[in-house]
Design a protein around this motif. Sequence first.
Motif, PDB file in Angstrom:
ATOM      1  N   LEU A   1       9.072   4.502  83.590  1.00 59.04           N
ATOM      2  CA  LEU A   1       8.547   4.573  82.230  1.00 59.04           C
ATOM      3  C   LEU A   1       7.595   3.415  81.992  1.00 59.04           C
ATOM      4  O   LEU A   1       7.987   2.247  82.133  1.00 59.04           O
ATOM      5  CB  LEU A   1       9.684   4.524  81.206  1.00 59.04           C
ATOM      6  N   VAL A   2       6.367   3.739  81.650  1.00 59.91           N
ATOM      7  CA  VAL A   2       5.399   2.735  81.219  1.00 59.91           C
ATOM      8  C   VAL A   2       5.115   3.033  79.757  1.00 59.91           C
ATOM      9  O   VAL A   2       4.634   4.118  79.423  1.00 59.91           O
ATOM     10  CB  VAL A   2       4.097   2.799  82.050  1.00 59.91           C
ATOM     11  N   ASP A   3       5.460   2.102  78.894  1.00 54.42           N
ATOM     12  CA  ASP A   3       5.309   2.294  77.454  1.00 54.42           C
ATOM     13  C   ASP A   3       4.486   1.158  76.876  1.00 54.42           C
ATOM     14  O   ASP A   3       4.864  -0.007  76.981  1.00 54.42           O
ATOM     15  CB  ASP A   3       6.685   2.354  76.783  1.00 54.42           C
ATOM     16  N   ASP A   4       3.369   1.504  76.260  1.00 56.11           N
ATOM     17  CA  ASP A   4       2.518   0.522  75.601  1.00 56.11           C
ATOM     18  C   ASP A   4       2.916   0.374  74.140  1.00 56.11           C
ATOM     19  O   ASP A   4       2.111   0.561  73.225  1.00 56.11           O
ATOM     20  CB  ASP A   4       1.045   0.930  75.717  1.00 56.11           C
ATOM     21  N   ALA A   5       4.196   0.069  73.924  1.00 57.23           N
ATOM     22  CA  ALA A   5       4.750  -0.220  72.597  1.00 57.23           C
ATOM     23  C   ALA A   5       4.645   0.952  71.608  1.00 57.23           C
ATOM     24  O   ALA A   5       4.522   0.733  70.410  1.00 57.23           O
ATOM     25  CB  ALA A   5       4.115  -1.483  72.017  1.00 57.23           C
ATOM     26  N   LEU A   6       4.738   2.176  72.108  1.00 56.91           N
ATOM     27  CA  LEU A   6       4.781   3.333  71.217  1.00 56.91           C
ATOM     28  C   LEU A   6       6.222   3.720  70.875  1.00 56.91           C
ATOM     29  O   LEU A   6       6.437   4.550  69.999  1.00 56.91           O
ATOM     30  CB  LEU A   6       4.065   4.530  71.849  1.00 56.91           C
ATOM     31  N   MET A   7       7.182   3.110  71.587  1.00 55.10           N
ATOM     32  CA  MET A   7       8.594   3.409  71.348  1.00 55.10           C
ATOM     33  C   MET A   7       9.363   2.123  71.066  1.00 55.10           C
ATOM     34  O   MET A   7       8.983   1.053  71.525  1.00 55.10           O
ATOM     35  CB  MET A   7       9.216   4.077  72.584  1.00 55.10           C
ATOM     36  N   LYS A   8      10.461   2.295  70.349  1.00 52.39           N
ATOM     37  CA  LYS A   8      11.396   1.184  70.173  1.00 52.39           C
ATOM     38  C   LYS A   8      12.318   1.136  71.382  1.00 52.39           C
ATOM     39  O   LYS A   8      12.375   2.079  72.178  1.00 52.39           O
ATOM     40  CB  LYS A   8      12.195   1.371  68.891  1.00 52.39           C
ATOM     41  N   GLU A   9      13.066   0.075  71.520  1.00 54.36           N
ATOM     42  CA  GLU A   9      13.932  -0.116  72.689  1.00 54.36           C
ATOM     43  C   GLU A   9      14.941   1.021  72.853  1.00 54.36           C
ATOM     44  O   GLU A   9      15.172   1.485  73.965  1.00 54.36           O
ATOM     45  CB  GLU A   9      14.661  -1.462  72.605  1.00 54.36           C
TER      46      GLU A   9
ATOM     47  N   ASP B   1      18.934  12.347  89.583  1.00 50.66           N
ATOM     48  CA  ASP B   1      20.201  12.671  90.257  1.00 50.66           C
ATOM     49  C   ASP B   1      20.266  14.147  90.658  1.00 50.66           C
ATOM     50  O   ASP B   1      21.033  14.512  91.545  1.00 50.66           O
ATOM     51  CB  ASP B   1      21.400  12.335  89.365  1.00 50.66           C
ATOM     52  N   LYS B   2      19.460  14.982  90.016  1.00 51.67           N
ATOM     53  CA  LYS B   2      19.421  16.417  90.334  1.00 51.67           C
ATOM     54  C   LYS B   2      18.249  16.756  91.259  1.00 51.67           C
ATOM     55  O   LYS B   2      17.953  17.925  91.485  1.00 51.67           O
ATOM     56  CB  LYS B   2      19.325  17.230  89.044  1.00 51.67           C
ATOM     57  N   GLY B   3      17.569  15.731  91.763  1.00 51.84           N
ATOM     58  CA  GLY B   3      16.490  15.937  92.717  1.00 51.84           C
ATOM     59  C   GLY B   3      15.097  16.063  92.129  1.00 51.84           C
ATOM     60  O   GLY B   3      14.156  16.416  92.835  1.00 51.84           O
ATOM     61  N   LEU B   4      14.963  15.777  90.844  1.00 53.72           N
ATOM     62  CA  LEU B   4      13.664  15.868  90.176  1.00 53.72           C
ATOM     63  C   LEU B   4      13.239  14.482  89.698  1.00 53.72           C
ATOM     64  O   LEU B   4      13.880  13.909  88.823  1.00 53.72           O
ATOM     65  CB  LEU B   4      13.730  16.829  88.988  1.00 53.72           C
ATOM     66  N   THR B   5      12.174  13.964  90.280  1.00 51.76           N
ATOM     67  CA  THR B   5      11.679  12.639  89.903  1.00 51.76           C
ATOM     68  C   THR B   5      10.667  12.774  88.781  1.00 51.76           C
ATOM     69  O   THR B   5       9.709  13.538  88.886  1.00 51.76           O
ATOM     70  CB  THR B   5      11.019  11.942  91.111  1.00 51.76           C
ATOM     71  N   GLY B   6      10.889  12.049  87.712  1.00 55.95           N
ATOM     72  CA  GLY B   6       9.984  12.089  86.570  1.00 55.95           C
ATOM     73  C   GLY B   6       9.407  10.723  86.271  1.00 55.95           C
ATOM     74  O   GLY B   6      10.036   9.686  86.526  1.00 55.95           O
ATOM     75  N   TYR B   7       8.205  10.738  85.744  1.00 58.70           N
ATOM     76  CA  TYR B   7       7.503   9.527  85.308  1.00 58.70           C
ATOM     77  C   TYR B   7       6.957   9.789  83.917  1.00 58.70           C
ATOM     78  O   TYR B   7       6.468  10.885  83.639  1.00 58.70           O
ATOM     79  CB  TYR B   7       6.332   9.201  86.235  1.00 58.70           C
ATOM     80  N   VAL B   8       7.024   8.780  83.055  1.00 59.46           N
ATOM     81  CA  VAL B   8       6.504   8.914  81.696  1.00 59.46           C
ATOM     82  C   VAL B   8       5.540   7.764  81.429  1.00 59.46           C
ATOM     83  O   VAL B   8       5.862   6.602  81.669  1.00 59.46           O
ATOM     84  CB  VAL B   8       7.641   8.901  80.651  1.00 59.46           C
ATOM     85  N   VAL B   9       4.367   8.116  80.921  1.00 60.94           N
ATOM     86  CA  VAL B   9       3.381   7.137  80.482  1.00 60.94           C
ATOM     87  C   VAL B   9       3.174   7.356  78.993  1.00 60.94           C
ATOM     88  O   VAL B   9       2.762   8.433  78.566  1.00 60.94           O
ATOM     89  CB  VAL B   9       2.042   7.277  81.227  1.00 60.94           C
ATOM     90  N   SER B  10       3.504   6.342  78.222  1.00 65.02           N
ATOM     91  CA  SER B  10       3.393   6.387  76.771  1.00 65.02           C
ATOM     92  C   SER B  10       2.334   5.363  76.361  1.00 65.02           C
ATOM     93  O   SER B  10       2.591   4.163  76.340  1.00 65.02           O
ATOM     94  CB  SER B  10       4.761   6.056  76.168  1.00 65.02           C
TER      95      SER B  10
ATOM     96  N   PHE C   1       2.807  12.587  79.927  1.00 68.25           N
ATOM     97  CA  PHE C   1       1.973  11.652  79.179  1.00 68.25           C
ATOM     98  C   PHE C   1       2.207  11.847  77.694  1.00 68.25           C
ATOM     99  O   PHE C   1       2.278  12.979  77.221  1.00 68.25           O
ATOM    100  CB  PHE C   1       0.486  11.912  79.460  1.00 68.25           C
ATOM    101  N   PHE C   2       2.273  10.736  76.966  1.00 70.03           N
ATOM    102  CA  PHE C   2       2.399  10.767  75.508  1.00 70.03           C
ATOM    103  C   PHE C   2       1.381   9.788  74.945  1.00 70.03           C
ATOM    104  O   PHE C   2       1.385   8.612  75.312  1.00 70.03           O
ATOM    105  CB  PHE C   2       3.825  10.376  75.091  1.00 70.03           C
ATOM    106  N   ASP C   3       0.502  10.271  74.068  1.00 69.15           N
ATOM    107  CA  ASP C   3      -0.565   9.425  73.537  1.00 69.15           C
ATOM    108  C   ASP C   3      -0.316   8.962  72.103  1.00 69.15           C
ATOM    109  O   ASP C   3      -1.215   8.487  71.429  1.00 69.15           O
ATOM    110  CB  ASP C   3      -1.911  10.135  73.638  1.00 69.15           C
ATOM    111  N   GLY C   4       0.912   9.111  71.654  1.00 68.54           N
ATOM    112  CA  GLY C   4       1.244   8.730  70.290  1.00 68.54           C
ATOM    113  C   GLY C   4       1.307   9.921  69.347  1.00 68.54           C
ATOM    114  O   GLY C   4       1.897   9.840  68.275  1.00 68.54           O
ATOM    115  N   LYS C   5       0.690  11.034  69.756  1.00 71.64           N
ATOM    116  CA  LYS C   5       0.691  12.242  68.929  1.00 71.64           C
ATOM    117  C   LYS C   5       1.128  13.477  69.703  1.00 71.64           C
ATOM    118  O   LYS C   5       1.865  14.298  69.201  1.00 71.64           O
ATOM    119  CB  LYS C   5      -0.699  12.491  68.350  1.00 71.64           C
ATOM    120  N   SER C   6       0.624  13.616  70.910  1.00 74.43           N
ATOM    121  CA  SER C   6       0.935  14.816  71.680  1.00 74.43           C
ATOM    122  C   SER C   6       1.343  14.459  73.108  1.00 74.43           C
ATOM    123  O   SER C   6       1.134  13.339  73.559  1.00 74.43           O
ATOM    124  CB  SER C   6      -0.265  15.769  71.687  1.00 74.43           C
TER     125      SER C   6
END
Length: 124
Positions: free
Chosen positions: A16-24, A39-48, A75-80
């Motif tokens: 997870l890379v978050d540029d301060a769009l989320m709280k802790e 754990d189920k074999g699916l690797t996910g990455y999130v960029v906020s 990807f999350f840009d703050g709106k979508s």
Amino acid sequence: MRDAKETASQLKQNPLVDDALMKEGGRQEVLATLRRWKDKGLTGYVVSSRDIGGSFPSDLWHELGASEKTDLVLFFDGKSMHAKGWGLTPAQVSSALNEAQPSLRAYAGRGLHEALDDLGALAL
């Protein structure tokens, strides 16, 4: 604008890379969801980040060396939200993200958690 190479390096250390769009609390919720799917074999990455644009998504995919079948980048840009991977078609991704979109109104972490869960359920 985010640098794809630098972001890929960050994601390889923390999914997870978050540029301060989320709280802790939201960050922890998203990380727990990512661990559960891993754990189920699916690797996910999130960029906020509000700094997503241009060729960044495809450049990041390449820099990660991601596999279309077992990896997902959300990807999350703050709106979508936008996502690719886990062997899902664009229509499946669009449907899952549209279902999770209202949860973003509660808080960003909730919407991202729901999107990951909806996408993971479709992938299995």
